[in-house]
Motif scaffolding. Structure first.
Motif, short mmCIF file in Angstrom:
data_model
loop_
_atom_site.label_atom_id
_atom_site.label_comp_id
_atom_site.label_asym_id
_atom_site.label_seq_id
_atom_site.Cartn_x
_atom_site.Cartn_y
_atom_site.Cartn_z
N ALA A 18 98.89 -35.05 38.26
CA ALA A 18 99.19 -33.61 38.43
C ALA A 18 100.68 -33.43 38.73
N PRO A 39 101.76 -24.69 36.58
CA PRO A 39 101.74 -25.58 37.74
C PRO A 39 102.52 -25.02 38.93
N THR A 40 101.83 -24.89 40.06
CA THR A 40 102.50 -24.49 41.31
C THR A 40 101.97 -25.41 42.41
N THR A 41 101.20 -24.85 43.35
CA THR A 41 100.69 -25.67 44.45
C THR A 41 99.21 -25.99 44.24
N LEU A 42 98.85 -27.23 44.55
CA LEU A 42 97.49 -27.70 44.27
C LEU A 42 96.97 -28.55 45.42
N TRP A 98 102.88 -30.11 39.15
CA TRP A 98 102.22 -29.54 40.32
C TRP A 98 102.80 -30.13 41.61
N SER A 111 101.44 -31.35 44.71
CA SER A 111 100.06 -31.69 45.07
C SER A 111 99.94 -32.22 46.51
#
Ligand SMILES: [Zn+2]
Length: 285
Positions: A104, A87-90, A109, A111
């Motif tokens: 998320a 999970p990072t940027t979404l 994340w 988000s």
């Protein structure tokens, strides 16, 4: 003799071919690449966009009713995404009331969501989510000083757009190299999709595994996963969707499904037996 339609506004939005013919009313099919779609004039497209913005189709009220069951589906999708990326940027494109983005964030994340429906966007904002009340596009990202993301998610969105290639190109522009695009959309090769998912007021383009792979591979993505999937459904809510074409039998089932335990068993049965959607993950090259 094959009927060929050569009007300028009626062409394949996937490969650009004018060799298209009527398929299953109201769908047309491309003879070159087998992509299925509903021809849409420019005026009709403008009207469709207006209806989304004004909460007249894909309403916030509908997605409020399905929050709990949507969470179950989104949980499974997030678990699958985690097999390919931490999970990072979404960016959640077409988030409606923000159910996916909220979950998320619980997965870790960061988000950000795009949602053109102002009622749905407002409900998502009230949950504390970062949301932009607009249609997603590269221009909208630039306008909001958004640079890049590691993952873009389109849950039940791609079938709603007139020009999916432009959308995918814009997704590619805001993803980092090796970033993922994650799409769920009805599978036109499924009987249940052809029976229940053909909704001219909302669903304008219809993918198979072949054409969904094609749109990703032709627009700078390597396909990492492409599978037929099922989802849990809120049968009573689905039976009240005004854009669905339902028989008397379907409506009776929908009415009975208002009883929670019946809805529960129907949802499980459909989940096990009906593979009417495609789940695909592509990695930007
Ligand atoms: Zn085509």
């Amino acid at each position: 003799m094959i009927e060929i339609e050569e009007k300028k506004e009626n062409f394949c939005r996937l490969c650009g071919s004018y060799f298209v013919k009527p398929f299953k009313e109201p769908l047309w099919k491309c003879l070159a690449c087998s992509f299925c779609f509903i021809p849409v004039s420019k005026d009709r497209e403008t009207e469709i966009l207006r209806q989304y913005s004004l909460d007249q189709v894909s309403t916030a009220a509908y997605y409020k009713k399905t929050v709990e069951i949507d969470k179950k589906n989104f949980y499974q999708r997030l678990k699958t995404i985690e097999r390919f990326i931490c999970p990072t940027t979404l960016v959640d494109i077409g988030s409606s009331v923000g159910t996916f983005s909220e979950l998320a964030q619980e997965f870790g994340w960061q988000s950000l969501a795009f949602e053109p429906n102002s009622v749905a966007a407002s409900l998502a904002e009230q949950k504390g989510l970062r949301i932009i009340n607009d249609f997603f596009s590269f221009e909208a990202c630039q306008k909001n000083s958004l640079t890049s993301f590691d993952c873009a998610v389109l849950n039940d969105v791609l079938e709603h757009v007139v020009d999916p290639v432009s959308l995918l190109k814009d997704v590619g522009k805001i993803l980092n190299v090796n970033g993922l695009v994650v799409i769920t959309t009805p599978n036109i090769d499924s009987y249940f999709c052809r029976r229940y998912q053909i909704k001219p007021a909302e669903h304008l383009v219809y993918f198979s595994k072949k054409t969904l792979r094609q749109i990703l591979e032709n627009n700078g993505f390597e396909v990492l996963l492409c599978q037929s999937v099922s989802r849990f459904r809120h049968v009573a809510a689905a039976a009240k969707n005004p854009t669905a074409t339902l028989s008397v039998f379907d409506k009776i089932i929908g009415f009975i499904a208002k009883i929670n335990f019946i809805n529960f068993f129907l949802a499980w049965g459909l989940k096990i037996f009906v593979k009417d959607e495609i789940f695909i993950i592509g990695r930007k090259k």
